[in-house]
Design a protein around this motif. Structure first.
Motif, PDB file in Angstrom:
ATOM      1  N   LEU A 253     -18.125  15.367   9.694  1.00 51.23           N
ATOM      2  CA  LEU A 253     -17.994  16.419  10.690  1.00 51.23           C
ATOM      3  C   LEU A 253     -16.664  16.237  11.412  1.00 51.23           C
ATOM      4  N   CYS A 254     -16.003  17.339  11.737  1.00 52.59           N
ATOM      5  CA  CYS A 254     -14.721  17.262  12.423  1.00 52.59           C
ATOM      6  C   CYS A 254     -14.800  18.033  13.730  1.00 52.59           C
ATOM      7  N   SER A 255     -14.360  17.426  14.816  1.00 52.41           N
ATOM      8  CA  SER A 255     -14.438  18.069  16.124  1.00 52.41           C
ATOM      9  C   SER A 255     -13.544  19.288  16.219  1.00 52.41           C
ATOM     10  N   ASP A 256     -12.468  19.311  15.432  1.00 51.91           N
ATOM     11  CA  ASP A 256     -11.525  20.433  15.463  1.00 51.91           C
ATOM     12  C   ASP A 256     -10.996  20.669  14.051  1.00 51.91           C
ATOM     13  N   PRO A 257     -11.757  21.384  13.222  1.00 51.98           N
ATOM     14  CA  PRO A 257     -11.357  21.586  11.824  1.00 51.98           C
ATOM     15  C   PRO A 257      -9.993  22.245  11.668  1.00 51.98           C
ATOM     16  N   ALA A 258      -9.571  23.017  12.663  1.00 47.04           N
ATOM     17  CA  ALA A 258      -8.282  23.709  12.567  1.00 47.04           C
ATOM     18  C   ALA A 258      -7.109  22.828  12.982  1.00 47.04           C
ATOM     19  N   ALA A 259      -7.392  21.615  13.422  1.00 50.37           N
ATOM     20  CA  ALA A 259      -6.323  20.755  13.945  1.00 50.37           C
ATOM     21  C   ALA A 259      -5.428  20.188  12.857  1.00 50.37           C
ATOM     22  N   GLY A 260      -5.881  20.225  11.618  1.00 49.90           N
ATOM     23  CA  GLY A 260      -5.089  19.648  10.543  1.00 49.90           C
ATOM     24  C   GLY A 260      -5.341  18.164  10.405  1.00 49.90           C
ATOM     25  N   ALA A 261      -4.496  17.518   9.631  1.00 50.58           N
ATOM     26  CA  ALA A 261      -4.706  16.109   9.288  1.00 50.58           C
ATOM     27  C   ALA A 261      -4.264  15.174  10.402  1.00 50.58           C
ATOM     28  N   ILE A 262      -4.933  14.024  10.463  1.00 52.22           N
ATOM     29  CA  ILE A 262      -4.458  12.922  11.289  1.00 52.22           C
ATOM     30  C   ILE A 262      -3.976  11.833  10.344  1.00 52.22           C
ATOM     31  N   VAL A 263      -2.846  11.265  10.682  1.00 52.51           N
ATOM     32  CA  VAL A 263      -2.201  10.263   9.840  1.00 52.51           C
ATOM     33  C   VAL A 263      -1.815   9.084  10.723  1.00 52.51           C
ATOM     34  N   GLY A 264      -2.175   7.885  10.306  1.00 53.48           N
ATOM     35  CA  GLY A 264      -1.783   6.751  11.114  1.00 53.48           C
ATOM     36  C   GLY A 264      -2.318   5.439  10.579  1.00 53.48           C
ATOM     37  N   TYR A 265      -1.848   4.367  11.213  1.00 55.31           N
ATOM     38  CA  TYR A 265      -2.277   3.020  10.855  1.00 55.31           C
ATOM     39  C   TYR A 265      -3.590   2.705  11.587  1.00 55.31           C
TER      40      TYR A 265
ATOM     41  N   GLY B 224      -4.649  -1.918  10.191  1.00 54.94           N
ATOM     42  CA  GLY B 224      -3.272  -1.750   9.718  1.00 54.94           C
ATOM     43  C   GLY B 224      -3.118  -0.909   8.480  1.00 54.94           C
ATOM     44  N   ASP B 225      -4.227  -0.580   7.797  1.00 56.49           N
ATOM     45  CA  ASP B 225      -4.139   0.310   6.632  1.00 56.49           C
ATOM     46  C   ASP B 225      -3.632   1.687   7.067  1.00 56.49           C
ATOM     47  N   LEU B 226      -2.870   2.338   6.194  1.00 51.44           N
ATOM     48  CA  LEU B 226      -2.402   3.692   6.465  1.00 51.44           C
ATOM     49  C   LEU B 226      -3.477   4.677   6.016  1.00 51.44           C
TER      50      LEU B 226
ATOM     51  N   VAL C 171      -7.239   5.999   2.109  1.00 51.89           N
ATOM     52  CA  VAL C 171      -6.273   4.951   2.441  1.00 51.89           C
ATOM     53  C   VAL C 171      -5.104   5.048   1.463  1.00 51.89           C
ATOM     54  N   ILE C 172      -3.900   5.138   2.008  1.00 52.11           N
ATOM     55  CA  ILE C 172      -2.697   5.161   1.175  1.00 52.11           C
ATOM     56  C   ILE C 172      -2.232   3.721   0.989  1.00 52.11           C
ATOM     57  N   PRO C 173      -2.279   3.193  -0.233  1.00 51.70           N
ATOM     58  CA  PRO C 173      -1.864   1.802  -0.447  1.00 51.70           C
ATOM     59  C   PRO C 173      -0.428   1.565   0.021  1.00 51.70           C
ATOM     60  N   THR C 174      -0.199   0.428   0.611  1.00 52.74           N
ATOM     61  CA  THR C 174       1.125   0.094   1.148  1.00 52.74           C
ATOM     62  C   THR C 174       2.205   0.221   0.087  1.00 52.74           C
ATOM     63  N   ASP C 175       1.924  -0.211  -1.121  1.00 49.78           N
ATOM     64  CA  ASP C 175       2.920  -0.183  -2.194  1.00 49.78           C
ATOM     65  C   ASP C 175       3.301   1.238  -2.599  1.00 49.78           C
ATOM     66  N   TYR C 176       2.488   2.228  -2.191  1.00 47.30           N
ATOM     67  CA  TYR C 176       2.749   3.607  -2.602  1.00 47.30           C
ATOM     68  C   TYR C 176       3.502   4.417  -1.552  1.00 47.30           C
TER      69      TYR C 176
ATOM     70  N   ALA D 246      -1.923  13.348  -4.797  1.00 44.37           N
ATOM     71  CA  ALA D 246      -0.572  12.787  -4.827  1.00 44.37           C
ATOM     72  C   ALA D 246      -0.594  11.304  -5.178  1.00 44.37           C
ATOM     73  N   ILE D 247      -1.617  10.607  -4.729  1.00 40.91           N
ATOM     74  CA  ILE D 247      -1.744   9.192  -5.092  1.00 40.91           C
ATOM     75  C   ILE D 247      -1.929   9.053  -6.606  1.00 40.91           C
ATOM     76  N   GLU D 248      -2.679   9.986  -7.202  1.00 33.60           N
ATOM     77  CA  GLU D 248      -2.819   9.967  -8.662  1.00 33.60           C
ATOM     78  C   GLU D 248      -1.485  10.276  -9.344  1.00 33.60           C
ATOM     79  N   VAL D 249      -0.644  11.081  -8.709  1.00 30.92           N
ATOM     80  CA  VAL D 249       0.699  11.319  -9.252  1.00 30.92           C
ATOM     81  C   VAL D 249       1.481  10.009  -9.261  1.00 30.92           C
ATOM     82  N   VAL D 250       1.388   9.253  -8.179  1.00 28.87           N
ATOM     83  CA  VAL D 250       2.068   7.954  -8.119  1.00 28.87           C
ATOM     84  C   VAL D 250       1.555   7.033  -9.214  1.00 28.87           C
ATOM     85  N   GLU D 251       0.229   7.009  -9.405  1.00 28.49           N
ATOM     86  CA  GLU D 251      -0.366   6.105 -10.392  1.00 28.49           C
ATOM     87  C   GLU D 251      -0.218   6.615 -11.819  1.00 28.49           C
TER      88      GLU D 251
END
Length: 231
Positions: A39-51, A170-172, A182-187, A20-25
């Motif tokens: 390695l992920c402690s809980d592969p079924a947990a899905g994505a984590i998103v945050g600053y 503070g990066d997203l 990392v999702i650039p702030t401008d995007y 999706a970032i490439e779509v923006v660019e």
């Protein structure tokens, strides 16, 4: 970041966010993502998103600073993790790198971080207590090990490098069992539309490919539509 975008980002995997970032660019070549296998402690947990709430630790050798300095920095670390915009992810660089042995991320520490309002952790270091980690707090780490070693906090709130990815406080960040990006702030303002466009475009090839009677002729037509939608 609005609620709709947060919900959408949590519903898709990290490869989708990279695309999706490439779509923006409007081109390929975006490279603010992790390298290597995580390695992920809980592969079924899905994505984590945050600053990102960043820090650096080490554990191979005992700290050389005075005990009161180490204790004060550890409290400053937890204060830092408790503050800042939400949602948030703990992003912690283990300075021991490939030799890391100190499992900073066990049952107690993950439970504390979850209680402080963080959504998960990203580290090149070590995790443990895999059967006892709290639900809803995935840890994406470099290895699994039994001991905390001499783990201590070295820096708080400084830029870190995790799996080859430089992340500033503070990066997203979007992360899952594939790695992190990392999702650039401008995007950020364009990400909801970009993700939805990407998903709609992928359906043009995925739905025919999953249908009965799919053959080369059907593929050729679907791929033409797919290619036209991507440009």
């Amino acid at each position: 970041m609005n609620t709709e975008l947060l919900t959408l980002l949590r519903s898709v995997d990290t490869p989708t966010v990279c695309n999706a970032i490439e779509v923006v660019e409007g081109k390929r070549g975006f490279d603010r993502f992790t390298r290597g296998t995580v390695l992920c402690s809980d592969p079924a947990a899905g994505a984590i998103v945050g600053y990102a709430r960043t820090a650096k630790i080490a554990a191979l050798a005992p700290p050389t600073e005075a005990p009161d300095v180490i204790r004060a920095r550890r409290m400053a670390y937890y204060r830092h993790m408790s503050e800042g915009p939400r949602p948030a992810i703990a992003v912690v660089e283990d300075l021991d790198g490939a030799d890391a042995i100190g499992a900073f991320w066990g049952e107690i520490n993950t439970t504390v971080h979850k209680g402080l309002g963080l959504s998960g952790a990203l580290t090149n270091g070590v995790m443990r207590d895999l059967g006892d980690l709290p639900d809803g707090f995935p840890v994406i780490a470099g290895s699994v090990g039994p001991s905390h070693g001499f783990v201590h906090v070295r820096e708080v709130g400084t830029p870190v490098t995790v799996f080859g990815l430089e992340i500033a406080d503070g990066d997203l960040v979007h992360a899952d069992r594939h790695g992190a990006v990392v999702i650039p702030t401008d995007y950020i303002a364009e990400m909801e539309q970009a993700v939805r466009k990407l998903l709609d475009t992928e359906r043009l090839i995925l739905e025919p490919a999953r249908a009965e009677g799919f053959d080369f002729t059907a593929f050729e037509a679907a791929w033409a539509a797919f290619e036209a939608a991507r440009t």
